[in-house]
Motif scaffolding. Structure first.
Motif, PDB file in Angstrom:
ATOM      1  N   UNK A  22     -36.616 -23.785  17.953  1.00 44.69           N
ATOM      2  CA  UNK A  22     -36.720 -23.788  16.764  1.00 44.69           C
ATOM      3  C   UNK A  22     -35.551 -22.613  16.201  1.00 44.69           C
ATOM      4  N   UNK A  23     -34.973 -23.372  14.993  1.00 52.13           N
ATOM      5  CA  UNK A  23     -33.681 -22.935  14.338  1.00 52.13           C
ATOM      6  C   UNK A  23     -34.144 -22.480  13.188  1.00 52.13           C
ATOM      7  N   UNK A  24     -33.817 -21.108  12.688  1.00 56.39           N
ATOM      8  CA  UNK A  24     -33.992 -20.854  11.219  1.00 56.39           C
ATOM      9  C   UNK A  24     -32.725 -20.979  10.345  1.00 56.39           C
ATOM     10  N   UNK A  25     -32.735 -21.447   9.106  1.00 52.96           N
ATOM     11  CA  UNK A  25     -31.569 -21.741   8.347  1.00 52.96           C
ATOM     12  C   UNK A  25     -31.660 -21.232   6.892  1.00 52.96           C
ATOM     13  N   UNK A  29     -30.274 -13.157   6.917  1.00 53.92           N
ATOM     14  CA  UNK A  29     -30.788 -11.951   7.578  1.00 53.92           C
ATOM     15  C   UNK A  29     -31.435 -12.620   8.918  1.00 53.92           C
ATOM     16  N   UNK A  30     -31.425 -11.743   9.751  1.00 53.72           N
ATOM     17  CA  UNK A  30     -32.246 -12.113  11.144  1.00 53.72           C
ATOM     18  C   UNK A  30     -33.704 -11.877  10.804  1.00 53.72           C
ATOM     19  N   UNK A  31     -34.293 -12.807  11.417  1.00 52.06           N
ATOM     20  CA  UNK A  31     -35.756 -12.722  11.213  1.00 52.06           C
ATOM     21  C   UNK A  31     -36.498 -11.603  12.266  1.00 52.06           C
ATOM     22  N   UNK A  73     -30.806 -13.986  18.580  1.00 52.45           N
ATOM     23  CA  UNK A  73     -30.754 -13.314  17.132  1.00 52.45           C
ATOM     24  C   UNK A  73     -29.589 -13.844  16.390  1.00 52.45           C
ATOM     25  N   UNK A  74     -28.390 -13.999  16.905  1.00 56.05           N
ATOM     26  CA  UNK A  74     -27.327 -14.295  16.281  1.00 56.05           C
ATOM     27  C   UNK A  74     -27.380 -15.638  15.562  1.00 56.05           C
ATOM     28  N   UNK A  75     -28.019 -16.480  16.375  1.00 58.10           N
ATOM     29  CA  UNK A  75     -28.438 -17.850  15.817  1.00 58.10           C
ATOM     30  C   UNK A  75     -29.678 -17.988  14.994  1.00 58.10           C
ATOM     31  N   UNK A  95     -43.486 -23.417  14.533  1.00 56.44           N
ATOM     32  CA  UNK A  95     -42.788 -22.261  14.776  1.00 56.44           C
ATOM     33  C   UNK A  95     -42.960 -21.316  13.497  1.00 56.44           C
ATOM     34  N   UNK A  96     -42.790 -19.909  13.756  1.00 53.50           N
ATOM     35  CA  UNK A  96     -43.090 -18.948  12.988  1.00 53.50           C
ATOM     36  C   UNK A  96     -41.998 -18.010  12.849  1.00 53.50           C
ATOM     37  N   UNK A  97     -41.756 -17.418  11.564  1.00 52.17           N
ATOM     38  CA  UNK A  97     -40.872 -16.589  11.500  1.00 52.17           C
ATOM     39  C   UNK A  97     -41.352 -15.530  10.370  1.00 52.17           C
TER      40      UNK A  97
END
Length: 115
Positions: A22-25, A29-31, A73-75, A95-97
């Motif tokens: 799962x990728x956040x875009x 900021x870092x989740x 975290x970087x991604x 996916x959860x953030x």
């Protein structure tokens, strides 16, 4: 606009393995927390595994010893390695953030464990 996009679901035989990603875009900021919830047919959504940006993890009892969560975290990416899958693991995995006190959800990816 923050988006979470899952990949890696599919059909697998009992005892097999799958890896979800799962990728956040959409955010610089870092989740704080990322992870996975799942919802089986006819059941409520439940936590599978989550991980803080500091590395603390929480697993559902039903997946301990079989699932491993990790993240980059970087991604802003989180992974779920699922081994020794059982038919009862069949569910839509979401996916959860958590970031800046807001919850974010992906659209879900279906995992089916069957012969």
């Amino acid at each position: 606009q923050v988006q979470l996009v899952e990949s890696g679901g599919g059909l697998v035989q009992p005892g097999g393995s799958l890896r979800l990603s799962c990728a956040a875009s959409g955010s610089g900021f870092t989740m704080h927390t990322m992870g996975w919830y799942r919802q089986a047919p006819g059941k409520q959504r439940e936590l599978a595994a989550i991980m803080s940006s500091g590395g603390s993890t929480t697993y559902a009892d039903s997946v301990k010893g079989r699932f491993t969560i990790s993240r980059d975290n970087a991604k802003n990416t989180v992974y779920l390695q699922m081994n020794s899958l059982k038919p009862e693991d069949t569910a839509v995995y979401y996916c959860y953030g958590l970031m800046q006190l807001r919850n974010y959800w992906g659209k879900g990816t279906l995992v089916t464990v069957s012969l």
